[in-house]
Structure formats: C-alpha cells, structure tokens
Design a protein around this motif. Sequence first.
Motif, mmCIF file in Angstrom:
data_model
loop_
_atom_site.group_PDB
_atom_site.id
_atom_site.type_symbol
_atom_site.label_atom_id
_atom_site.label_comp_id
_atom_site.label_asym_id
_atom_site.label_seq_id
_atom_site.Cartn_x
_atom_site.Cartn_y
_atom_site.Cartn_z
ATOM 1 N N ILE A 1 0.837 -1.183 -0.062
ATOM 2 C CA ILE A 1 -0.031 0.004 -0.008
ATOM 3 C C ILE A 1 0.876 1.361 -0.105
ATOM 4 N N GLY A 2 1.921 1.247 0.758
ATOM 5 C CA GLY A 2 2.833 2.385 1.018
ATOM 6 C C GLY A 2 3.397 2.713 -0.373
ATOM 7 N N LEU A 3 3.952 1.707 -1.204
ATOM 8 C CA LEU A 3 4.484 1.826 -2.373
ATOM 9 C C LEU A 3 3.536 2.383 -3.486
ATOM 10 N N LEU A 4 2.229 1.982 -3.587
ATOM 11 C CA LEU A 4 1.392 2.218 -4.368
ATOM 12 C C LEU A 4 1.090 3.613 -4.202
ATOM 13 N N MET A 5 0.722 4.271 -3.040
ATOM 14 C CA MET A 5 0.592 5.463 -2.391
ATOM 15 C C MET A 5 1.498 6.515 -3.044
ATOM 16 N N ALA A 6 2.864 5.897 -2.737
ATOM 17 C CA ALA A 6 4.022 6.797 -3.028
ATOM 18 C C ALA A 6 4.100 7.187 -4.585
ATOM 19 N N VAL A 7 3.934 6.244 -5.316
ATOM 20 C CA VAL A 7 3.889 6.255 -6.771
ATOM 21 C C VAL A 7 2.690 7.263 -7.259
ATOM 22 N N SER A 8 1.475 6.853 -6.823
ATOM 23 C CA SER A 8 0.448 7.521 -6.918
ATOM 24 C C SER A 8 0.477 9.149 -6.842
ATOM 25 N N LEU A 9 1.181 9.601 -5.774
ATOM 26 C CA LEU A 9 1.171 10.999 -5.221
ATOM 27 C C LEU A 9 2.270 11.500 -6.015
ATOM 28 N N TRP A 10 3.155 10.780 -6.560
ATOM 29 C CA TRP A 10 4.219 11.536 -7.474
ATOM 30 C C TRP A 10 3.773 11.684 -8.822
ATOM 31 N N VAL A 11 2.935 10.837 -9.234
ATOM 32 C CA VAL A 11 2.064 10.891 -10.583
ATOM 33 C C VAL A 11 1.343 12.182 -10.497
ATOM 34 N N VAL A 12 0.484 12.280 -9.526
ATOM 35 C CA VAL A 12 -0.346 13.576 -9.457
ATOM 36 C C VAL A 12 0.482 14.677 -9.310
ATOM 37 N N ARG A 13 1.697 14.865 -8.658
ATOM 38 C CA ARG A 13 2.694 15.823 -8.216
ATOM 39 C C ARG A 13 3.145 16.083 -9.689
ATOM 40 N N SER A 14 3.512 15.224 -10.338
ATOM 41 C CA SER A 14 4.111 15.541 -11.917
ATOM 42 C C SER A 14 3.057 16.476 -12.745
ATOM 43 N N ILE A 15 1.640 15.999 -12.339
ATOM 44 C CA ILE A 15 0.467 16.608 -13.301
ATOM 45 C C ILE A 15 0.626 17.900 -12.679
ATOM 46 N N GLY A 16 0.430 18.073 -11.606
ATOM 47 C CA GLY A 16 0.176 19.515 -11.101
ATOM 48 C C GLY A 16 1.337 20.532 -10.826
ATOM 49 N N ILE B 1 6.304 5.209 2.586
ATOM 50 C CA ILE B 1 5.935 6.249 3.532
ATOM 51 C C ILE B 1 6.836 7.559 3.491
ATOM 52 N N LEU B 2 8.031 7.449 3.514
ATOM 53 C CA LEU B 2 8.990 8.589 3.051
ATOM 54 C C LEU B 2 8.761 9.264 2.068
ATOM 55 N N LEU B 3 8.701 8.503 0.642
ATOM 56 C CA LEU B 3 8.516 9.062 -0.572
ATOM 57 C C LEU B 3 6.927 9.823 -0.734
ATOM 58 N N SER B 4 6.034 9.191 0.158
ATOM 59 C CA SER B 4 4.667 9.968 0.044
ATOM 60 C C SER B 4 4.665 11.167 0.730
ATOM 61 N N VAL B 5 5.600 10.955 1.762
ATOM 62 C CA VAL B 5 5.459 12.482 2.575
ATOM 63 C C VAL B 5 6.190 13.330 1.872
ATOM 64 N N SER C 1 6.553 13.926 -1.257
ATOM 65 C CA SER C 1 5.411 14.334 -2.339
ATOM 66 C C SER C 1 4.489 15.584 -1.769
ATOM 67 N N LEU C 2 4.125 15.335 -0.580
ATOM 68 C CA LEU C 2 3.282 16.335 0.023
ATOM 69 C C LEU C 2 4.135 17.679 0.570
ATOM 70 N N GLU C 3 5.400 17.258 0.569
ATOM 71 C CA GLU C 3 6.264 18.556 0.991
ATOM 72 C C GLU C 3 6.730 19.070 -0.199
ATOM 73 N N ALA C 4 7.017 18.471 -1.179
ATOM 74 C CA ALA C 4 7.159 19.230 -2.533
ATOM 75 C C ALA C 4 5.992 19.982 -3.280
ATOM 76 N N ALA C 5 4.780 19.501 -2.668
ATOM 77 C CA ALA C 5 3.404 20.288 -3.388
ATOM 78 C C ALA C 5 3.299 21.525 -2.329
ATOM 79 N N GLY C 6 3.953 21.548 -1.209
ATOM 80 C CA GLY C 6 3.813 22.655 -0.410
ATOM 81 C C GLY C 6 2.719 22.446 0.459
ATOM 82 N N ILE C 7 2.016 21.400 0.889
ATOM 83 C CA ILE C 7 0.862 20.960 1.674
ATOM 84 C C ILE C 7 1.249 20.949 2.999
ATOM 85 N N LEU C 8 2.486 20.367 3.463
ATOM 86 C CA LEU C 8 3.058 20.295 4.563
ATOM 87 C C LEU C 8 3.193 21.605 5.206
#
Length: 574
Positions: free
Chosen positions: A165-180, A431-435, A437-444
């Motif tokens: 789950i953690g790996l899928l979440m990380a990849v998905s978040l970075w895909v969204v980050r690459s789009i946004g 987990i760390l890659l997921s977090v 991605s949130l940091e790169a997007a400025g959410i944190l």
Amino acid sequence: MAVLPIGSHFAPPHQLTKRHAIATSSPISISTRLPQNVSFSKVSGVTGSRLSKHGVLVRAEDKIRSSSSPSLDEPMDEDLMDSSGSCDPLCSVDEPSSSYFEANYQPKTDIIKALAILAAALTGTAAINHSWVAANQDVAMALLFGIGYAGIIFEESLAFNKSGIGLLMAVSLWVVRSIGAPSTEIAVLDLQHATAEVSEIVFFLLGAMTIVEIVDAHQGFKLVTDNITTRKPKTLLWVVGFVTFFLSSILDNLTSTIVMVSLLRKLVPQSEYRKLLGAVVVIAANAGGAWTPIGDVTTTMLWIHGQITTLPTMQGLFIPSAVSLAVPLALMSLTSEVNGKGQDSSDVLASEKMAPRGKLVFGVGLGALVFVPVFKALTGLPPYMGILLGLGVLWILTDAIHYGESERQKLKVPQALSRIDTQGALFFLGILLSVSSLEAAGILREIANYLDANIPNVELIASAIGVVSAIIDNVPLVAATMGMYDLTSFPQDSEFWQLIAFCAGTGGSMLVIGSAAGVAFMGMEKVDFFWYFRKVSGFAFAGYAAGIAAYLAVHNLHFEIPTTVAQIPFLTGS
C-alpha cells in the motif's frame, strides 16, 4: 535505533502449511501464525493493523525458535513442555487442525475490500484528468494520501500488506505531483532530491538490521543476558528496565525487546509478574531508543536529515529518557505483582549455546554500530556509509571464521540478508516518498502555518505528536513533521526537534500497539490490548509526562557538559 522494531498480515489459515511454516520461521520473518490457543478474531479485532507496527507481525516467536528450533520431523524436547504437557511457545510448531480453522477463522469482508479498491480506482480515474488535477493538486493528493493511510491502518481487515500500500501510495502521489507541477522537469528534480534523502535512511536501516541479525545468529546477546542473575522481584524489575534501556540505545527497540523478553522466559515462570516485567521492557526499549541517534528509527531520521546531532541529543535527552523509565518503575514497584512472593526460575533457554567465536562477532558488531557517529564526524560522510563499512567488515570476518564450515552457513551474511525485514524497509521507502511528495507540493508547509497560527506553543505540538504516535505509526508522523518545519523555522538541535525525537520515541509506550516493541511483546507473552491498558498505560503516561517535564526543566537550566567532554571529536561532530 530504532529502530528499531515490519509490515505484514496474517496469512489465511488455509495457506499455513508445514512448508509455509518452515519458510517463515526466520528471525526477521514477518508473517507468522497464531498459536492454537489464540483466535484470529480476538487479535485482529483488538489491534487491527497496528499488530504490524513498523513491520512486525509478531515475528518474535519465530525469532526465538530460529536459534534452536528442532525439525518438524523430530520429536519435541520434553524440557520445553510445561507441567500440563502442552508445548511452550519456544518449541511450538503450531500446526493447527482443520477443526481449529473452522472454529476460529473468519473470512475477510469482501464488501470492505471491494469498497476500498473502488475508492482507489475512482481516485486514480480522477487523477488521469490532467486539467482537474492541475487545478486541484492539493485536494487530489490529500485524497490519495488519506485513502492510502487508511489502507495502512486497516491492513489487517483488508488483508492488504501495508508495504505494498505504501509503495502504491508513493507512486500515485508523485504521478499527481508531476501533473500538477509547473513542469515535469520540476517534479523530476523534486523526486530526485527526495529519493536521495530517503535512500540514506533505507540503506542505513538495511545495514543496521543485517549487523544485528548476524550478532543474534551467533547468540552474541547472551553475553548481556547471562549476566543478570538476581531473582528478587523489585531488584529484577529495575535491572531488567535499565539493561533494556542501555541495550536499546545501541540496538533498535524491537531487537532489544526480543532479547530481553527471551531472557525473562529463562528467569521467571509464567505469571502476572512476568507480564509486568515484559511491559517494563517495552517502556525501557522505547525510552532507551530516544536519547541516541541510532536508538530508534525516528531519531535516526532526524539525525540523518540534520535536525539533531549526536552530542546535543544525548546531552539533552538522556535525563528525560531516564526519567520516563524511572517513574513507571517506581510506580510498578508498589504493585502487588512485584511485592508478591517470588517464584523459582525455570531455565527454558538453558539449552541455547553461543556459536563459535560468538564473542568476537558480538564485539565487532557492537563496535560497528557505535563507530557510525565517529565515522560521520571524522569523514563528514553520511551515516549510511559508516554502517555499510561496518557491515563490510563483519561480512569479511564471518566469511573468514566460518570458512569451510558448510553446516554454519546460516551464520554468514548471505543467510542473514534473507532473514532481515526487507519489506519493512520498503514500507519506510513508500511512506517517506509519500510524505516527500506532500512536502514538494507545499501541503505540509500549509499545515505547519495552520498549527503555528492556532497552537503557537511548540511544546504542545511535540507533546501531541507523541500522544498520537501511540495510535498512529510514528514514522510517517515524524516524516510529516520534518516536511512541515524546516531548519529555518527551527534550527538544528533546537528544543522543538529534541522534543519531537523524545515524544515520538516514548509516546508509543502508552498503548501496547503503539510501538514495534509493544507488538513483539504482545505476541511473545500473549498479552492483550486491554490487559496492557489496565495495568501499564497509566504508568507509561506518567513516565511520558514526567520525561517532558524533566526535559523542560533541564533545558531551562541550560545544563552543559564539562568542557573536556565537549571537545571529544566524534561527539562534537554532527
């Protein structure tokens, strides 16, 4: 470090064949089977996914059996049988019958899993819509992270491994980050930067886990445990507590718990008193891991990323950590279980023998772990290079001393690598890659600004994180905190970062499912959530609060170490 104590779920009973049992009985194996006297529904209903906190799903029994477990085709050792004729957990091979499965196994709810998959699919479909994601990147990432984190929390109910789950979440978040992101190149640069930082932690954990596994395979920790000879209840309570405290400052809290609970099985017969001693081990392991950079995985994360350094951390957190253990010990010393009449010990583990040259391996392995801060100070290279150096030395050493000994292949590094918790390391990676991605997007940063505006007191923020870590995995909590606050907000070794290290490390003791150490103890001694909550949680909370008070008192007194000590090179280095 912690460490230390990494993420799996119980295999469906129909898959628990004898061959599966052998394959998963290694010291760092994750999946395991419940003994016949524990129902699946009881454990999963109480603990849910937190049974696999930091990736440990009660691998403790396998850890103990691996050192001296007989073949399934050989008869059981009668010395490991209790008076009733039932097999002690140390020798149990747990081959449940079909009737046991029929009576205790409850299939997972397909509707819940279907809804979870549907929600993930809908979110993924929405993510494909580039225009919507570009305009609502924060919302899309928050939804993905929320769904992924819920999957991690309820992994036991959904029968999904949280590492996946953690790996899928990380990849998905970075895909969204690459789009946004303004451009794909910016997203790639952010990802490369995040991967470089996360890889340092993963490499360090893999190296440290392998070193500890090699030492444990040689029964090196018997040098510590065999020197505890007292049987007086109160004295043993304090001795076990502080031996675990210092052991955990070098090893991860999970390994320290397994070693010490194994010792308790040798010293104390099954009783409420032994359960209380096991709870002391949990509190002490978490407290001991908080005051050194290599004692717990969260302090290691903060250390590697530069939020804390070696000497100020040890100087600032040793007294609070010791207080957070001493207060529960003092309160437990007044309980009827400790003041009751002592019982004769039983040498359950007396048959265990140290492997040839086990003392040498113990010394080199321990030296490799302790040398990491020295290496970092002398060379300026990151800590994972120091741990890889130690692993390389130990690898060559074990190859040399066991050359030509085919029957001792399990004592060499290649076999140890097959037993360490690699899926736990992948969970940290996800987990760390997921977090990140949130940091790169400025959410944190937005969350940090909100907390600063509404909770301006940093002590309250850190204390709240510690309390929440008793319920939610402290790794993503600390990772999120590191993303929310940078070194410009709180400089290196500031009060905030030290409190985060202390609170995230010791807060998990308040619930048995709050740390890898607690989960291991839960599986080894067959204690349940509510026993720990009634008997121990109050003591652990008292120690947690006393530790925070001690830290604030020491910090306000501006305690400093002697100048001669402060000039030691490896201590003053970061």
